[in-house]
Design a protein around this motif. Sequence first.
Motif, short mmCIF file in Angstrom:
data_model
loop_
_atom_site.label_atom_id
_atom_site.label_comp_id
_atom_site.label_asym_id
_atom_site.label_seq_id
_atom_site.Cartn_x
_atom_site.Cartn_y
_atom_site.Cartn_z
N PRO A 226 -32.10 16.47 -16.74
CA PRO A 226 -31.56 15.18 -17.14
C PRO A 226 -32.50 14.34 -18.02
O PRO A 226 -32.06 13.39 -18.64
N TYR A 231 -29.51 15.96 -23.01
CA TYR A 231 -28.89 16.35 -21.74
C TYR A 231 -27.38 16.10 -21.73
O TYR A 231 -26.60 16.90 -21.23
N ASP A 239 -19.31 21.64 -19.27
CA ASP A 239 -18.07 21.11 -18.72
C ASP A 239 -16.86 21.62 -19.51
O ASP A 239 -15.90 22.13 -18.94
N ARG B 4 -27.81 23.95 -6.04
CA ARG B 4 -28.33 22.63 -6.41
C ARG B 4 -27.19 21.65 -6.67
O ARG B 4 -27.29 20.46 -6.34
N ARG B 93 -26.21 7.66 -8.87
CA ARG B 93 -25.90 7.82 -10.29
C ARG B 93 -26.77 8.91 -10.91
O ARG B 93 -26.32 9.70 -11.74
N HIS B 94 -28.03 8.95 -10.49
CA HIS B 94 -28.92 10.00 -11.01
C HIS B 94 -28.40 11.39 -10.61
O HIS B 94 -28.34 12.30 -11.44
N ARG B 97 -25.38 12.27 -12.58
CA ARG B 97 -25.71 12.66 -13.94
C ARG B 97 -26.20 14.11 -13.95
O ARG B 97 -25.90 14.86 -14.87
N ALA B 98 -26.93 14.49 -12.90
CA ALA B 98 -27.44 15.85 -12.83
C ALA B 98 -26.33 16.86 -12.58
O ALA B 98 -26.49 18.03 -12.88
N VAL B 99 -25.22 16.41 -12.02
CA VAL B 99 -24.10 17.34 -11.79
C VAL B 99 -22.86 16.80 -12.48
O VAL B 99 -21.75 16.92 -11.98
N ARG B 100 -23.09 16.20 -13.64
CA ARG B 100 -22.01 15.57 -14.37
C ARG B 100 -20.77 16.46 -14.49
O ARG B 100 -19.64 15.98 -14.45
N THR B 101 -20.99 17.77 -14.59
CA THR B 101 -19.86 18.67 -14.79
C THR B 101 -19.13 18.97 -13.49
O THR B 101 -18.03 19.51 -13.51
N TRP B 108 -17.51 9.71 -12.23
CA TRP B 108 -18.71 9.39 -13.01
C TRP B 108 -18.65 7.96 -13.54
O TRP B 108 -19.62 7.22 -13.48
N GLU B 109 -17.50 7.56 -14.04
CA GLU B 109 -17.42 6.24 -14.64
C GLU B 109 -17.66 5.14 -13.61
O GLU B 109 -18.28 4.12 -13.92
N ASN B 112 -21.40 5.13 -13.04
CA ASN B 112 -22.11 4.68 -14.24
C ASN B 112 -21.89 3.19 -14.46
O ASN B 112 -22.83 2.45 -14.77
N ASP B 113 -20.68 2.72 -14.25
CA ASP B 113 -20.41 1.28 -14.37
C ASP B 113 -21.19 0.51 -13.33
O ASP B 113 -21.75 -0.56 -13.61
N TRP B 115 -23.92 1.28 -11.92
CA TRP B 115 -25.33 1.31 -12.29
C TRP B 115 -25.61 0.30 -13.41
O TRP B 115 -26.59 -0.45 -13.36
#
Lengths: 490, 313
Positions: A226, A231, A239, B4, B93-94, B97-101, B108-109, B112-113, B115
């Motif tokens: 990240p 990233y 994705d 992970r 949030r971190h 982000r690391a597993v965003r997919t 996510w939104e 992220n919002d 945060w």
Amino acid sequence: MSERVIFDETGGLESEPRSIYREAAAWFREASSELITSRKAEAEAFFRRIGITFAVYGDEAGAERIIPFDIFPRILSSDEWSRLSEGLEQRVKALNAFIGDVYGAREIVKAGVVPEDLILANPAFRPEMTRIKPTAGLYTHIAGIDLVRTGPDDFFVLEDNARTPSGVSYMMENREAMLRLFPELFGRLRIKPVDQYPDELLATLRSLAPTTASREPTVVVLTPGPFNSAYYEHTFLADRMGVELVEGRDLFVRSNIVYMRTTEGPQRVDVIYRRIDDEFLDPLTFRPDSTLGVPGLMSAYKAGNVTLSNAVGTGVADDKAVYSYMPEIVKFYTGEEPKLANVPTWRCREPDALGYVLANIKDLVVKEVNGSGGYGMLVGPHATKAQRESFAAKVKANPANYIAQPTLALSTIPCFVESGLAPRHVDLRPFVLSGSDKVRIVPGGLTRVALKEGSLVVNSSQGGGTKDTWVIDDAPPRPKGQSRSQRQMN
Amino acid sequence: MLARTADNLFWLSRYVERAESLARILDVALRLATLPSAYAGTSNEWESAIDIAMCRNLFFESNEVADEASVTQFLIDGPNNPSSIRRCIEIARHNARAVRTAITTEMWEILNDAWSELQRQKFKSFTGKDLSRFLAFVKEVSLRFDGAAYRTMLRTDHYWFQRLGMFVERADNTARLLDVKYHVVLPETESVGGGLDYFQWSALLRAVSSLNSYHLIYRGGIRPWLVADFLVRRPEQPRSLISSYENLNRVLDLLSEQYGRQGPSQRLVRKTYAGLQNLDADTLFQTGLHEFLTQFIADNNQLGLAISEQYLQ
């Protein structure tokens, strides 16, 4: 510097714009400034929301910024694009043949076209690759070719990115933003889509799977994590392709086979789209202090049990000194004249050229052969005398490390800046995918803009922005009588 | 899926759930602190908030007294507090982000919002009104996140790990809340059901957002043993221990179905779940609530570790 006429790709918005820009120009002419401001704000909110950010190296830790996006589109005609894409395909084929030759018989050296020391002394040269034969003899599967333009028919390749070119996620998100912001323009113009890119990338990667892989090869994207500046793009591509995004610690090698650690135990990996530089891939072969890579990866690669994409050692081809030989390289491998021109380049390693460069440094752009991202370069006409002198001293001390090019009158496209619409210099990075079956190029690419007035540096780390790139399907529509529905009605 | 990724999903949900619990704890403390002592008793609400959040030692390292200012500051934004609301949302949030997919755009939104909103908040100059608005915001983040996960995620292992994290954390929070409150409300010398604990018990119910639902189940007014019954044994109550375990049991079953094999987590969850189903109400409330909860918290931790060893490494 002599005054030169700068080509604006729209042909000028006030007078009579070029036909491909007519619709867009009309929209922006008729739109009120409030409407434009609100569309700009919408675009900004869109990019913040999806979290498409990049980290700037050397910036305070953890800072995330978005790349400025300009809402005025860059437009290319079908004709312009088809000429470009032919040239791109030819060039990338030559690049792949060149890399294979460099790590193979070195015919091009024997023929006296490229000096051998340029290859052997190149820091990106990987001796390991002389003993490894990648699938289909292809090395740079994903190449980003940076193009600039100086006139209606004058495109030049500025740089070949054969390692891990980035920016394709911006190409796609820019389009997404424009589709939301300007549905009316998309309704009126037939703009070729770009959202098939991840499918084409996946098809390319799968076509390159090792012969030992299963019929449904497992593809992963390997990211440094990240904190890497790209990233977002890594997550985006994983994705959209529907594959796992892995870090080095998620992978391990046993009996020369690469596995990922999953909730169900180890699972074999066949193709790794790696977004990690060569030096960090495998601490047993390259940098021993690398924690980003996978111990043993290179031996699995050598055993032919995994495909690395791009292959290791492709950096020999995107060196700026090698760049200067590209016209000869294209001719040597394809037997054809290059369809895309190079920017004329002086190699400071050659004494005559060095003399010319030092004498004319105020008119030239001087670059380190291994520099990237707009760092390690001098733009002569924009530099102070002191900057020029100190740079000249560096060139004299190590001439082989530098090349020089004339400052081209790069084309411009209007951008929204504080004062309204104003011309800014642009370049274009199309992405060329080379699979074992065919070459795929999504129409368009990433248009980068130098947002500072007069600046030629488009890199996002140095105040660059981006625009959406439209390739218009402007072939004349078929006569009505020929369409299927008409015939059925008869 | 990647181990992970599962680990990140599990913890990201735990942190969102934890942020919500902290917000509820503060909410209750604020409410009780405003009551005259004749109604609320003499106990220090702010100290008990610190106890529920399990950070007594850490808190007194940097603070002399537990009062509204020091405790809210510590639980929301304490610089040395690794589980402050701010840290919970940052870590969530971190991880996201690391597993965003592995999560949906909607999920996510929301994180992220949340945060970005945190970056805008100026905790130092919080007024009482800002505080309650902020706590409402945190609870809403958790509700929306949970809803987004429920409504948008594919029902595959990704979703099950997200749920596991949420239920393990929720069971832990409910047990601790009950344990601490039980002590505060019932000092050794006082008998159950004295007059002034009415507000304490109703505040506890509020903390788990269940004051109204309590009245729907038990018609006869607030009784301490019924409150404990409600939060431990009633499957209708979504924050009860048994309800969390019913879900944990089901989710771990689904995982073992998908993967075609089971392990220590499945065995542990079944044991604890069966224990809750067979719990004898009388022993629990008259003598052994504290002992029971202590054991439960330990078992629940054990389950978290077992999940981690079996799937997340």
